[in-house]
Design a protein around this motif. Structure first.
Motif, short mmCIF file in Angstrom:
data_model
loop_
_atom_site.label_atom_id
_atom_site.label_comp_id
_atom_site.label_asym_id
_atom_site.label_seq_id
_atom_site.Cartn_x
_atom_site.Cartn_y
_atom_site.Cartn_z
N PRO A 210 0.80 -1.33 -0.40
CA PRO A 210 0.23 -0.04 -0.31
C PRO A 210 0.93 1.45 -0.21
N SER A 211 0.17 2.57 0.04
CA SER A 211 1.36 4.15 0.15
C SER A 211 1.87 3.57 1.22
N ILE A 212 2.80 4.27 1.24
CA ILE A 212 4.05 3.91 3.03
C ILE A 212 4.28 5.05 3.01
N GLU A 213 4.10 6.17 2.28
CA GLU A 213 4.91 7.57 2.06
C GLU A 213 4.18 7.87 4.01
N GLY A 214 5.08 8.50 4.74
CA GLY A 214 5.55 8.37 5.76
C GLY A 214 4.34 7.09 6.58
#
Length: 169
Positions: free
Chosen positions: A81-85
């Motif tokens: 999934p989105s892992i940003e931050g």
């Protein structure tokens, strides 16, 4: 040498829960490296304070020995999934040279910049060629140069000590 995979997984569950609490890591993304790391991550997921489903990573094309591995590697799907931050807990079965983990981190950063990456390893063989170490270790083993660990699974999960042919110099 007697290897008890259930005991090592149990130890990891305790350590990973304590680690997350100590580091204030809540709702991290647990990422298993195909194939053995996915099997271990599935066993650990209920000990991690997260609502996220298990993410998986196939590092085949990120390996520095890809050209030596042959033309028909078995490729699995990366589901990330989105892992940003976000906090990421990267899970693998065996840490030997550190090259698999380096490849995994390269792929993770292609998906974004996580807040942190913590490494959970079932068996650390201590033969690191890169400056990579695990935050959570099920068991540290001292093997002879001709010995390897082979994880089989996924159900039941089992481990065996394998003997390889000795190199003559």
């Amino acid at each position: 040498m007697k290897l008890d995979v259930e005991q090592s997984i149990s130890s990891m569950k305790t350590k990973i829960a304590e680690y997350c609490l100590q580091k204030n890591i809540y709702n991290p993304i647990v990422v298993g490296i195909h194939t053995g790391g996915v099997w271990v991550a599935k066993q650990l997921l209920d000990a991690v304070p997260t609502q996220e489903p298990l993410a998986t990573l196939d590092i085949t094309f990120y390996r520095d020995d890809f050209t030596r591995a042959g033309l028909n590697p078995k490729v699995n799907q990366t589901l990330l999934p989105s892992i940003e931050g976000r906090h990421v807990i990267l899970v693998d079965d065996v840490l030997m040279s550190g090259r698999t983990i380096r490849a995994a981190m390269n792929e993770i950063f292609d998906f974004g910049r996580p807040a942190s990456i913590s490494l959970a390893i079932l068996y650390d063989l201590g033969r690191h060629e890169l400056p990579i170490s695990a935050d959570i270790v099920g068991e540290t083993l001292s093997l002879q140069a001709h010995q390897r660990i082979k994880l089989s699974g996924p159900a039941p999960l089992s481990v065996a000590l394998m003997e390889t042919t000795k190199m003559v110099s």
